[in-house]
Scaffold this motif. Structure first.
Motif, PDB file in Angstrom:
ATOM      1  N   GLU A 287      14.753  -0.797  -2.059  1.00 36.11           N
ATOM      2  CA  GLU A 287      13.413  -1.251  -1.737  1.00 36.11           C
ATOM      3  C   GLU A 287      12.702  -1.893  -2.924  1.00 36.11           C
ATOM      4  O   GLU A 287      11.516  -2.204  -2.827  1.00 36.11           O
ATOM      5  N   ALA A 288      13.413  -2.057  -4.060  1.00 39.78           N
ATOM      6  CA  ALA A 288      12.772  -2.641  -5.236  1.00 39.78           C
ATOM      7  C   ALA A 288      12.403  -4.101  -4.994  1.00 39.78           C
ATOM      8  O   ALA A 288      11.323  -4.557  -5.379  1.00 39.78           O
ATOM      9  N   GLU A 290      11.787  -5.561  -2.078  1.00 42.61           N
ATOM     10  CA  GLU A 290      10.682  -5.638  -1.122  1.00 42.61           C
ATOM     11  C   GLU A 290       9.357  -5.296  -1.792  1.00 42.61           C
ATOM     12  O   GLU A 290       8.328  -5.916  -1.512  1.00 42.61           O
ATOM     13  N   PHE A 291       9.381  -4.329  -2.693  1.00 48.20           N
ATOM     14  CA  PHE A 291       8.152  -3.970  -3.418  1.00 48.20           C
ATOM     15  C   PHE A 291       7.721  -5.100  -4.351  1.00 48.20           C
ATOM     16  O   PHE A 291       6.522  -5.371  -4.508  1.00 48.20           O
ATOM     17  N   GLU A 292       8.689  -5.797  -4.953  1.00 42.90           N
ATOM     18  CA  GLU A 292       8.361  -6.929  -5.818  1.00 42.90           C
ATOM     19  C   GLU A 292       7.750  -8.071  -5.003  1.00 42.90           C
ATOM     20  O   GLU A 292       6.797  -8.729  -5.448  1.00 42.90           O
ATOM     21  N   LEU A 294       6.035  -7.693  -2.285  1.00 46.12           N
ATOM     22  CA  LEU A 294       4.687  -7.248  -1.933  1.00 46.12           C
ATOM     23  C   LEU A 294       3.714  -7.492  -3.070  1.00 46.12           C
ATOM     24  O   LEU A 294       2.580  -7.960  -2.855  1.00 46.12           O
ATOM     25  N   ASN A 295       4.120  -7.202  -4.300  1.00 43.29           N
ATOM     26  CA  ASN A 295       3.256  -7.465  -5.452  1.00 43.29           C
ATOM     27  C   ASN A 295       2.993  -8.957  -5.613  1.00 43.29           C
ATOM     28  O   ASN A 295       1.858  -9.382  -5.887  1.00 43.29           O
ATOM     29  N   PRO A 314      -3.615  -0.027  -1.916  1.00 36.00           N
ATOM     30  CA  PRO A 314      -2.218  -0.349  -1.597  1.00 36.00           C
ATOM     31  C   PRO A 314      -1.934  -0.403  -0.104  1.00 36.00           C
ATOM     32  O   PRO A 314      -1.134  -1.215   0.350  1.00 36.00           O
ATOM     33  N   GLU A 318      -0.377  -3.651   1.836  1.00 42.64           N
ATOM     34  CA  GLU A 318       0.860  -3.578   2.602  1.00 42.64           C
ATOM     35  C   GLU A 318       0.643  -4.035   4.041  1.00 42.64           C
ATOM     36  O   GLU A 318       1.513  -4.716   4.618  1.00 42.64           O
TER      37      GLU A 318
END
Length: 439
Positions: A287-288, A290-292, A294-295, A314, A318
């Motif tokens: 999920e790294a 996908e989190f990047e 999102l940022n 947050p 999201e």
């Protein structure tokens, strides 16, 4: 200033009078106090007046006429003046047979029989001409101050691995086998245990050596900082630290402050044998990514004026990103349907004949009735990487196009001299007159 010169043993020594000496002392005091300008050497550089006299005064054998500090600078200019290490025991060449002037015992050229360090042979290499020892690498260079006093200069690190590390590893292996045998013996004697307990895991043979994995340590407040509380030691001490995986200075960079190593320290190793491939491998998996994304979406939306902040809200960020992905997929599908509706779907139609598939090309060439090219360019045939069809000195053929009596020549003029000037028909007539035939 009155100066008296006295010659003693061929050397001129200058003596000053009392007044001149007093003036010299007063001038030096003024320079130290900053009231007088500093003394200048022959290169135009100022000399610090606080330098002691035993350092600023040049030796008598230099015959210094003007004040200077050149005698304090590095005086060795030899390019071989270095602190390089020499290769102890390195070999450069190994001969196949005995050479004149070599060692009669081993056959090496770098030493004589008296200086030979090998075991004295019953019959030397000079007579047997077998088992010639390789020549040693002899280096001649001058070491500097540190190099002369380096007691590890020329030390071979592989000898430590051979004499120490292998011995300890053999001892640990023997201890591990002994402990495993004791554990198996204990399990066989215990008949009340279940059958699953008979399986021995090598990792659980000696649980006392797990380096206090479940130990709870108490942190005490000290002058350097910290707070009271408990912390569990979660690191298995048997694991190798990431900065010890590859000791090469050109390997992956390790940041001790953040304890991070982004690149793979061993990129050439077998992926199935290594358990660590750098921090970037974890950042690009799971999920790294996908989190990047999102940022990145939150930053771009904030720059465009939208009220969104990843750290402050947050959940809101999201939810907005989720709606954005849904709208993007919907627009993408609408665009795809519009294109298919306008141009059609070639995949859903009948199959294209094989003749058209094999005959299609992206280049267009037009020919006339005679077969000449009107527009476009034919497909270029691959040529050799060497130069072709290059004729020198008025020749119409290349060298080697003619052969006669084990000699090569030119076919155009039938000359056998390479790089000669072509004589044309005159050379052919002369060759025919000499009864030379073409092959």
């Amino acid at each position: 200033m009155r100066v008296v010169l006295i010659r003693c043993m061929g050397l001129a020594v200058a003596f000053k009078s009392r007044d001149d000496r007093r003036k010299q002392i007063e001038l030096e005091d003024a320079r130290k106090a900053g009231l007088a300008p500093a003394e200048v050497d022959e290169d135009g550089k100022e000399i610090n007046p606080h330098i002691p006299q035993f350092m600023s005064s040049a030796p008598w054998y230099l015959n210094a006429d003007r004040p200077s500090l050149k005698h304090q600078r590095k005086w060795k200019s030899d390019p071989n003046y270095t602190k390089s290490w020499y290769d102890r025991g390195a070999k450069i060449y190994e001969a196949d047979k005995y050479r004149k002037g070599a060692c009669e015992n081993c056959g090496a050229m770098t030493h004589d029989t008296k200086s030979c360090m090998e075991r004295p042979r019953k019959v030397g290499a000079k007579r047997t001409n077998k088992h010639i020892a390789p020549d040693e690498k002899i280096e001649t260079f001058e070491l500097d101050y540190d190099g002369k006093r380096d007691r590890w200069n020329g030390y071979d690190a592989s000898s430590y691995a051979y004499h120490v590390i292998e011995r300890y590893e053999a001892r640990d292996e023997a201890r591990r086998k002994y402990q495993k045998g004791q554990q198996l013996k204990k399990l066989e004697d215990d008949e009340e245990e279940e059958e699953d307990g008979l399986r021995v895991d090598e990792a659980k043979v000696d649980e006392s050596k797990q380096m206090n994995f479940a130990k709870v340590e108490k942190r005490v407040r000290t002058t350097g900082g910290g707070s009271t509380g408990t912390v569990r030691n979660l690191r298995i001490r048997e694991d190798t630290a990431k900065y010890l995986l590859d000791l090469d200075v050109k390997s992956a960079h390790y940041d001790p402050k953040t304890r991070s190593m982004r690149e793979d320290p061993m990129p050439d190793a077998d992926p199935s044998d290594k358990f660590y491939g750098g921090d970037n491998r974890h950042r690009n998996s799971g999920e790294a990514l996908e989190f990047e994304k999102l940022n990145t979406h939150a930053w771009e939306a904030f720059e465009k004026g939208q009220d969104i902040h990843m750290q402050a809200a947050p959940s809101q960020a999201e939810l907005i990103y989720k709606n954005y992905k849904g709208i993007k997929e919907k627009l993408k599908s609408q665009t795809k349907d519009t294109i298919l509706e306008k141009y059609g779907n070639a995949a859903a139609e009948e199959e294209i004949p094989m003749e058209l598939l094999l005959g299609q090309s992206e280049s267009q060439v037009e020919y006339d009735r005679a077969g000449r090219i009107i527009k476009g360019q034919e497909k270029a045939l691959p040529r050799s990487k060497y130069e072709e069809d290059v004729y020198l000195n008025n020749h119409t053929c290349v060298w080697g196009s003619w052969w006669k009596d084990h000699q090569w020549g030119y076919k155009c003029c039938k000359q056998m001299i390479q790089n000669s000037y072509c004589t044309g028909a005159a050379g052919i007539e002369a060759a025919e007159a000499a009864n030379i035939y073409l092959i």
